[in-house]
Design a protein around this motif. Structure first.
Motif, PDB file in Angstrom:
ATOM      1  N   ASN C   2       0.821  -1.206   0.000  1.00  0.00           N
ATOM      2  CA  ASN C   2       0.000   0.000   0.000  1.00  0.00           C
ATOM      3  C   ASN C   2       0.855   1.256   0.000  1.00  0.00           C
ATOM      4  O   ASN C   2       0.550   2.229  -0.691  1.00  0.00           O
ATOM      5  N   ALA C   3       1.948   1.170   0.772  1.00  0.00           N
ATOM      6  CA  ALA C   3       2.855   2.317   0.848  1.00  0.00           C
ATOM      7  C   ALA C   3       3.449   2.582  -0.532  1.00  0.00           C
ATOM      8  O   ALA C   3       3.572   3.733  -0.957  1.00  0.00           O
ATOM      9  N   TRP C   7       3.039   5.888  -2.827  1.00  0.00           N
ATOM     10  CA  TRP C   7       4.268   6.516  -3.307  1.00  0.00           C
ATOM     11  C   TRP C   7       4.208   6.696  -4.818  1.00  0.00           C
ATOM     12  O   TRP C   7       4.571   7.730  -5.356  1.00  0.00           O
ATOM     13  N   PHE C   8       3.682   5.672  -5.487  1.00  0.00           N
ATOM     14  CA  PHE C   8       3.597   5.726  -6.942  1.00  0.00           C
ATOM     15  C   PHE C   8       2.628   6.826  -7.381  1.00  0.00           C
ATOM     16  O   PHE C   8       2.884   7.548  -8.333  1.00  0.00           O
ATOM     17  N   HIS C   9       1.512   6.924  -6.653  1.00  0.00           N
ATOM     18  CA  HIS C   9       0.550   7.975  -6.965  1.00  0.00           C
ATOM     19  C   HIS C   9       1.161   9.347  -6.776  1.00  0.00           C
ATOM     20  O   HIS C   9       0.956  10.253  -7.572  1.00  0.00           O
TER      21      HIS C   9
END
Lengths: 228, 212, 252
Positions: C2-3, C7-9
């Protein structure tokens, strides 16, 4: 109320384009003239050596005809874009792909058919062996149809840009290289007495695939051009 | 159909509709509603986003934010395109074709109302006798009339007219008004941009003022 | 997981990307220089001369990594181009468009080194070898993409149109390759095979691998640098860009 069917739009655009081409039939002669000029220059450049000319004639006619078709390509969507007809086509409650298919068919009929008549004549003048003539004609039919489909997709992409003539040729080169290879391959195969059906079969397969995909790609490209 | 549409009469419903290009706002957030038989004049100075608004409703441009529905469909989808007609600055006529031939193309693309013919529609806009004349040789006002008659042929419920009164004489302006009148009586709706005041007899008119 | 997703977003947001890319670049530079020095020393000095080609073969330490990069970059462009067309993501447009000149440069280097190598190998700078011809067509594909992008006045529209062309090229590239191979065998028989399956020795292999890593890292450096500038250009008028420009002028 009469709602328009899928075919009514296709027919309307096809009729319109053929009518427009008829009104400007002088323009349709230009590609043929161009092809003749280029093909006639080759003997002067290479010398009137029959054997040499006969060997290269198929390739010369093929390349000249394809280049001549490029002349009309740049303007394929540009005039429709400028007078707002393209926007009307995009906004119409019709499948844009079907309308594009009609547009491409009209372009092929108008531009390629005179060239398909001129091609074999030019081939004969350059000394193409008689047994290669039917294969040359078939190659010209298949490759000109492929060029019309692939080229109109690119013309749809460049319709919204200012300068596109040279760009269009640059973009088309990688797409047309395989077409030229197979079309010319068939001609040189028949000249050497080898089986020539395989390359033409490959071209037909490519044409069947492109026939389905190119109008859809064309519609997508036009939507990008119109920023929709 | 989306459940978004609360009003069965609604043709256009817009909520917080906004558009910006390169992060510069062209159209400030806008809320409006247009039902059957209603007409809205879109007013605003040059560059206030009138044409942009029409292009968004037609589905040529995507709104940057907000929502808009045409008879419950998103603009540009098949359902919405069947309901919408846009008459822009470019009239969408081929100069080399005659008035009648241009109308034929429009009929093929958009369909036509029951029992309406191209010649009849041209006569209604006062172009009787010009049917076979190539568009190229007509005056600007006559070209506009041809475009109007192409519009009048169709059965779209929503008309998006960009400056329909431009290039028209007194009689032409009356003609547009009559056409709009009839269109609204048939249960249609229209969004009309103007930069000047135009007298229109219809009672059910709104004004949509765009400011930048 | 999820992290990573968040981070990707976050990476998709221009200010965050700008900062992140600026932070990453020096490290990539260090890696590029280290691997390039190692690869060049290994390839040009340590590796023994080839028993057939002598020292002439050493150009493969440039040629092979560039050829690999010319296709690798196209792959990156294809993925980001697809994202740009389908989801209209700004950063994907930038990655696709800023990769194109780098890819074209690597393709050009491949062609030049290939033809330089061709002189001792084939006795001519240019031969219509299948691989060389495909590479030439690839160069034209790159040039078409770059040309189309710059032909539009609206760069986002240009990026979407060029991304569409990238996707067309993905379909076309294998067709070009196989048709050129067919054409080549039809007309002149198979050409000299450069790599026999197991002819490469370990002392030649590791410098090539080092150079491959170096070129990848260099691509990262170059792409991030170009993308940062492109982000600033596209976001001009936004507050965070104004702030950066203000700070820049203060320092100067």
């Amino acid at each position: 109320m009469t709602s328009p069917g899928l075919f009514s739009g296709f027919r309307a655009i096809l009729q319109r384009d053929l009518l427009l081409a008829w009104r400007r039939r002088g323009d349709a002669a230009m590609p043929v003239l161009y092809a003749m000029i280029v093909a006639i220059l080759f003997p002067f450049a290479l010398g009137p050596n029959h054997q040499l000319l006969a060997r290269v004639s198929g390739g010369i006619v093929l390349v000249t005809v394809l280049l001549a078709m490029l002349l009309a390509l740049d303007n394929l969507f540009r005039s429709d874009l400028e007078d707002g007809v393209l926007a009307q086509m995009v906004l119409a409650p019709q499948s844009l792909s079907a309308l594009m298919a009609a547009r491409i068919l009209a372009y092929w009929l108008v531009t390629a058919s005179p060239l398909l008549v001129a091609g074999p004549i030019l081939g004969y003048m350059l000394g193409l062996p008689a047994q290669a003539q039917p294969v040359l004609f078939l190659s010209l039919v298949l490759s000109s149809a492929l060029l019309a489909l692939l080229g109109s997709m690119l013309a749809a992409l460049t319709a919204g840009t200012r300068r596109s003539g040279m760009l269009l040729s640059l973009m088309l080169l990688p797409l047309i290289v395989p077409v030229v290879i197979f079309a010319a391959g068939a001609i040189s195969a028949v000249e050497q007495g080898l089986p020539w059906i395989a390359p033409l079969a490959w071209l037909s397969a490519a044409l069947a695939l492109t026939l389905v995909l190119a109008p859809v790609a064309c519609a997508t490209a036009l939507r990008i051009t119109l920023d929709a | 159909m989306s459940n978004f549409s609360t009003d069965a009469n609604a043709i256009v419903e817009a909520h917080a509709l906004a558009f910006s290009r390169r992060d510069e706002p062209i159209l400030r957030p806008l809320d409006f509603h247009l039902g059957t038989g209603e007409l809205s004049f879109v007013e605003g100075d040059n560059g206030s986003g009138k044409t942009t608004l029409l292009n968004i409703l037609a589905g040529l441009l995507r709104p940057s934010s907000g929502e808009v529905h045409i008879s419950g469909y998103a603009p540009g989808t098949d359902g919405a395109r069947a309901e919408t007609r846009l008459l822009g600055h470019q009239l969408g006529l081929k100069g080399d074709l005659s008035a009648r031939e241009n109308l034929r193309v429009a009929m093929g693309l958009y369909g036509c109302r029951e029992g309406v013919t191209a010649d009849q529609s041209l006569a209604e806009v006062g172009l009787c006798g010009f049917e076979d004349e190539p568009i190229r040789s007509l005056s600007a006002g006559q070209k506009k009339r041809v475009a109007l008659s192409a519009l009048n042929l169709g059965n779209a419920r929503l008309w998006l007219l960009d400056e329909p009164f431009a290039n028209l004489d007194r009689a032409g302006i009356d003609l547009v008004n009559t056409m709009l009148d009839l269109h609204l009586q048939r249960g249609g709706a229209a969004l009309v941009t103007t930069h000047g005041a135009v007298s229109f007899r219809q009672e059910q008119t709104h004004k949509l003022r765009l400011n930048i | 997981m999820n992290a990573f997703k968040t981070w990707f977003h976050k990476l998709g947001s221009p200010p965050f990307f700008y900062e992140f890319a600026g932070y990453l670049r020096p490290w990539l530079w260090v890696g590029t220089v280290v691997f390039a020095i190692a690869g060049l020393i290994g390839g040009l000095i340590i590796a023994p001369p080839d028993y057939q080609q002598g020292d002439a073969y050493r150009i493969i330490f440039i040629h092979v990594p560039s050829a690999w990069m010319s296709l690798f970059i196209y792959g990156v462009m294809a993925i980001s181009g697809l994202i740009a067309v389908v989801w209209r993501m700004k950063l994907a447009e930038i990655i696709a468009m800023e990769s194109a000149p780098i890819g074209a440069a690597f393709t050009f280097i491949t062609l030049i080194t290939g033809s330089l190598w061709g002189k001792p190998m084939w006795g001519t700078y240019w031969t219509w070898d299948a691989r060389l011809t495909s590479e030439l067509v690839l160069l034209f594909i790159y040039l078409g993409i770059i040309g189309l992008y710059h032909a539009f006045e609206n760069e986002r529209q240009g990026a979407r149109a060029a991304s569409f062309l990238i996707i067309v090229g993905v379909v076309n590239l294998p067709i070009v390759h196989y048709s050129v191979v067919w054409w080549n065998t039809l007309h002149q028989g198979t050409t000299v095979r450069i790599f026999a399956p197991s002819s490469i020795s370990l002392s030649m292999l590791w410098p090539i691998l080092a150079m491959m890593i170096a070129t990848k890292l260099y691509y990262g450096v170059s792409l991030l640098g170009r993308a940062r500038i492109a982000v600033l250009e596209r976001e001009r008028g936004k507050d965070w860009v104004r702030q950066i420009v203000m700070e820049g002028t203060k320092d100067a």
